[in-house]
Design an enzyme around this catalytic site. Structure first.
Site, PDB file in Angstrom:
ATOM      1  N   LYS A  22       0.832  -1.210   0.000  1.00 39.37           N
ATOM      2  CA  LYS A  22       0.000   0.000   0.000  1.00 39.37           C
ATOM      3  C   LYS A  22       0.864   1.256   0.000  1.00 39.37           C
ATOM      4  O   LYS A  22       0.658   2.168  -0.794  1.00 39.37           O
ATOM      5  CB  LYS A  22      -0.894   0.009   1.245  1.00 39.37           C
ATOM      6  CG  LYS A  22      -1.535   1.359   1.547  1.00 39.37           C
ATOM      7  CD  LYS A  22      -2.399   1.332   2.788  1.00 39.37           C
ATOM      8  CE  LYS A  22      -1.706   1.616   4.082  1.00 39.37           C
ATOM      9  NZ  LYS A  22      -1.499   3.041   4.415  1.00 39.37           N
ATOM     10  N   ASN A  23       1.840   1.297   0.917  1.00 38.15           N
ATOM     11  CA  ASN A  23       2.594   2.532   1.094  1.00 38.15           C
ATOM     12  C   ASN A  23       3.629   2.773  -0.011  1.00 38.15           C
ATOM     13  O   ASN A  23       4.222   3.839  -0.080  1.00 38.15           O
ATOM     14  CB  ASN A  23       3.238   2.573   2.483  1.00 38.15           C
ATOM     15  CG  ASN A  23       2.182   2.813   3.553  1.00 38.15           C
ATOM     16  OD1 ASN A  23       1.043   3.176   3.244  1.00 38.15           O
ATOM     17  ND2 ASN A  23       2.539   2.592   4.801  1.00 38.15           N
ATOM     18  N   ARG A 103      -4.183  10.528   4.381  1.00 37.67           N
ATOM     19  CA  ARG A 103      -3.098  11.519   4.345  1.00 37.67           C
ATOM     20  C   ARG A 103      -2.221  11.405   3.105  1.00 37.67           C
ATOM     21  O   ARG A 103      -1.629  12.396   2.680  1.00 37.67           O
ATOM     22  CB  ARG A 103      -2.218  11.351   5.577  1.00 37.67           C
ATOM     23  CG  ARG A 103      -2.886  11.724   6.847  1.00 37.67           C
ATOM     24  CD  ARG A 103      -1.900  11.558   7.960  1.00 37.67           C
ATOM     25  NE  ARG A 103      -0.703  12.326   7.689  1.00 37.67           N
ATOM     26  CZ  ARG A 103      -0.511  13.582   8.051  1.00 37.67           C
ATOM     27  NH1 ARG A 103      -1.441  14.213   8.728  1.00 37.67           N
ATOM     28  NH2 ARG A 103       0.604  14.203   7.757  1.00 37.67           N
ATOM     29  N   CYS A 127      -5.491  13.088  12.880  1.00 33.22           N
ATOM     30  CA  CYS A 127      -5.306  11.678  12.584  1.00 33.22           C
ATOM     31  C   CYS A 127      -5.249  10.907  13.897  1.00 33.22           C
ATOM     32  O   CYS A 127      -4.732  11.412  14.896  1.00 33.22           O
ATOM     33  CB  CYS A 127      -4.000  11.539  11.813  1.00 33.22           C
ATOM     34  SG  CYS A 127      -3.463   9.868  11.658  1.00 33.22           S
ATOM     35  N   ARG A 132       0.791  14.693  13.082  1.00 33.01           N
ATOM     36  CA  ARG A 132       1.489  14.358  11.838  1.00 33.01           C
ATOM     37  C   ARG A 132       1.667  15.620  11.001  1.00 33.01           C
ATOM     38  O   ARG A 132       0.958  15.844  10.022  1.00 33.01           O
ATOM     39  CB  ARG A 132       0.731  13.268  11.074  1.00 33.01           C
ATOM     40  CG  ARG A 132       0.667  11.980  11.886  1.00 33.01           C
ATOM     41  CD  ARG A 132      -0.095  10.907  11.184  1.00 33.01           C
ATOM     42  NE  ARG A 132       0.617  10.353  10.051  1.00 33.01           N
ATOM     43  CZ  ARG A 132       0.082   9.454   9.212  1.00 33.01           C
ATOM     44  NH1 ARG A 132      -1.157   9.037   9.395  1.00 33.01           N
ATOM     45  NH2 ARG A 132       0.785   8.988   8.208  1.00 33.01           N
ATOM     46  N   ASP A 318       4.215   0.733  12.034  1.00 30.53           N
ATOM     47  CA  ASP A 318       2.976   0.158  11.504  1.00 30.53           C
ATOM     48  C   ASP A 318       2.756  -1.294  11.945  1.00 30.53           C
ATOM     49  O   ASP A 318       1.739  -1.903  11.583  1.00 30.53           O
ATOM     50  CB  ASP A 318       2.968   0.234   9.965  1.00 30.53           C
ATOM     51  CG  ASP A 318       2.935   1.670   9.477  1.00 30.53           C
ATOM     52  OD1 ASP A 318       2.610   2.565  10.284  1.00 30.53           O
ATOM     53  OD2 ASP A 318       3.239   1.898   8.291  1.00 30.53           O
ATOM     54  N   ARG A 415      -9.025  -0.193   4.610  1.00 31.02           N
ATOM     55  CA  ARG A 415      -8.222   0.890   4.020  1.00 31.02           C
ATOM     56  C   ARG A 415      -6.859   0.365   3.597  1.00 31.02           C
ATOM     57  O   ARG A 415      -6.290   0.834   2.618  1.00 31.02           O
ATOM     58  CB  ARG A 415      -7.997   1.996   5.058  1.00 31.02           C
ATOM     59  CG  ARG A 415      -9.183   2.865   5.311  1.00 31.02           C
ATOM     60  CD  ARG A 415      -8.805   4.005   6.199  1.00 31.02           C
ATOM     61  NE  ARG A 415      -7.579   4.637   5.685  1.00 31.02           N
ATOM     62  CZ  ARG A 415      -6.846   5.510   6.343  1.00 31.02           C
ATOM     63  NH1 ARG A 415      -7.186   5.868   7.538  1.00 31.02           N
ATOM     64  NH2 ARG A 415      -5.764   6.023   5.791  1.00 31.02           N
TER      65      ARG A 415
END
Ligand code: EPZ
Length: 435
Positions: A22-23, A103, A127, A132, A318, A415
């Site tokens: 995802k990132n 974000r 958040c 952040r 994470d 998500r």
């Protein structure tokens, strides 16, 4: 609102494949704004965050299509209509409604300034995982020659052609990951050389850099804290396959370990989770790796240990919540700190509802060292997810808890995890989705 119902106590077994990251996918999708030919990205996971970013890109005039084979095609106006819409007429506004949902939407700022010379991008706002800020993004883009101001909740920016510069991307808690992404995208077509100091070295940032190089950028030093960029006039298109999701892979391994099962996660890059694998071994897991897979065998009860989440190559923030779920069943007392997001402990209260014994003794504000007194058993309960990784932690705890656990607000999980419940059920977990 969907919920997950889990009956705990089934040791997981079998083999499951990791999805694409995802990132890595999100900043790479945003970087397609720079491309002057179509871009095709393989391995983009089917996630809510990916859909949200696709909506942001569509609102900026980019065609985004899922191909039948799962690939994602992104076509900029330059590649679609060569008879050309003037670049000045293209939209440059990324709306609060979409950016506040995710974000990573802020990652369009650098590419918009570089390619379209203008940007109106919503500040991402609050958040669940703590403060952040985006000050490092803004300072570095300003150093590259962008004129930025914050008005009505939006960053409003202008730039003729950006100019290479030396910028700093590390703040008090280490390098910024999406900040490095934003600035890298801005620097690739700036005039002259840029040097990004204190840059993030996460595999996802390296992946973005490789993608940009595949489109014609000239970036060196990826994976180190000093990245050098030689600006080029323009970027073409590319076909690119993104890296596997190391956070999803680590979550799956912890899921197997917490149930005392034995299973293999396939299609990942084991070096990307070296620190997690070492910590799993310290806790009593047996780990066998090949070039692309990791097999974990969980202990009857994990050994307690002290975990500190740090920037790469440390244990990722994470995966901190998932570790807490695992260590709540350890023999002895563990401590958990998060140096990246020191207040990212929203999951503590919910894990306690499953009979975990966890305390935040120093300040009570959850911004220090969390102490986990391992218990012999967790007991199922109804819990509410507060953010993506907190939801994963609750699912893991539910897999080990006695009786039924109901995790509410599953949309957080959707998500960032591609069918986590389906994957766990393929490994033998009793887990169902209900409305
Ligand atoms: C990325 O967020 C990830 N998101 C996050 O993943 C991840 O938790 C985080 O990096 C840390 O690894 C994406 O990649 C899309 P940062 P990002 O800027 O880039 C401070 C998940 O669960 N900082 O690297 O927003 C900041 O406060 C998500 O998948 C500044 O001081 O995080 C933090 O302490 C959640 N000024 C630290 O740096 C800035 O301008 C790292 O934040 C920016 C950040």
């Amino acid at each position: 609102m969907e919920r997950l119902c889990i009956t705990g106590g089934r040791p997981l077994s079998g083999t499951i494949a990791a999805s694409g990251s995802k990132n890595a996918a999100l900043p790479i999708m945003a970087a397609s704004i720079l491309a002057q030919q179509p871009v095709r990205i393989d391995g983009v996971p089917q996630l809510r965050d990916v859909c949200t970013l696709a909506d942001i890109l569509r609102s900026l005039g980019i065609r985004v299509s899922r191909l039948e084979d799962g690939g994602l095609e992104l076509a900029t106006v330059d590649s679609v209509s060569l008879d050309s819409v003037p670049i000045d007429s293209l939209p440059v506004r990324a709306d609060y409604e979409l950016v506040s949902r995710m974000r990573a939407g802020f990652c369009v700022l650098g590419p918009l300034l570089a390619r379209r010379g203008r940007a109106v991008v919503s500040l991402p706002g609050g958040c669940a995982i703590g403060d952040r800020p985006v000050d490092l993004h803004l300072a570095a883009l300003t150093a590259l020659g962008a004129e930025l101001k914050v008005e009505h909740g939006y960053v409003v920016g202008r730039a003729k052609r950006l100019v290479g510069a030396e910028v700093q991307l590390s703040g008090p808690r280490g390098p910024t990951v999406t900040g490095t992404a934003n600035v890298l995208c801005a620097a690739v077509t700036a005039r002259g050389q840029s040097v990004l100091r204190g840059a993030a070295i996460e595999p996802e940032v390296v992946d973005l850099g490789r993608f940009l190089n595949a489109m014609g950028a000239r970036i060196e030093g990826l994976g180190t804290s000093m990245i050098a960029v030689e600006g080029v006039d323009q970027l073409g298109g590319a076909r690119y396959k993104i890296i596997p999701d190391r956070i999803e892979a680590a979550t799956l391994l912890l899921a197997v370990a917490i149930t005392g099962g034995r299973a293999t996660v396939d299609g990942l890059v084991p070096q990307h989770i070296d620190a997690v694998l070492a910590a799993l071994e310290r806790s009593g897991c047996r780990i066998d790796t090949t070039a692309h897979s990791v097999c974990v065998a969980g202990p009857q009860r994990p050994r307690a240990q002290d975990i500190c989440a740090r920037p790469y190559p440390g244990i990722p923030t994470d995966i901190q919540a998932q570790w807490m779920a695992f260590l709540s069943l350890a023999q002895g007392r563990s401590t958990i700190r998060d140096e990246v997001f020191p207040g990212r402990f929203m999951h503590v209260a919910e894990l306690k509802r499953l009979s975990a014994r966890i305390e935040t003794p120093d300040t009570g504000r959850g911004d220090g060292c969390v102490v986990v007194e391992g218990v012999e058993r967790l007991t199922g309960a109804t819990v509410t997810a507060t953010d993506l990784r907190a939801s994963a932690a609750l699912v893991l705890a539910g897999l080990a808890a006695e009786g039924e656990t109901v995790v509410r607000d599953v949309y957080h999980l959707d998500r960032g995890y591609e069918g986590l419940d389906v994957k766990l059920s393929e490994l033998g977990a009793e887990i169902f989705r209900r409305r």
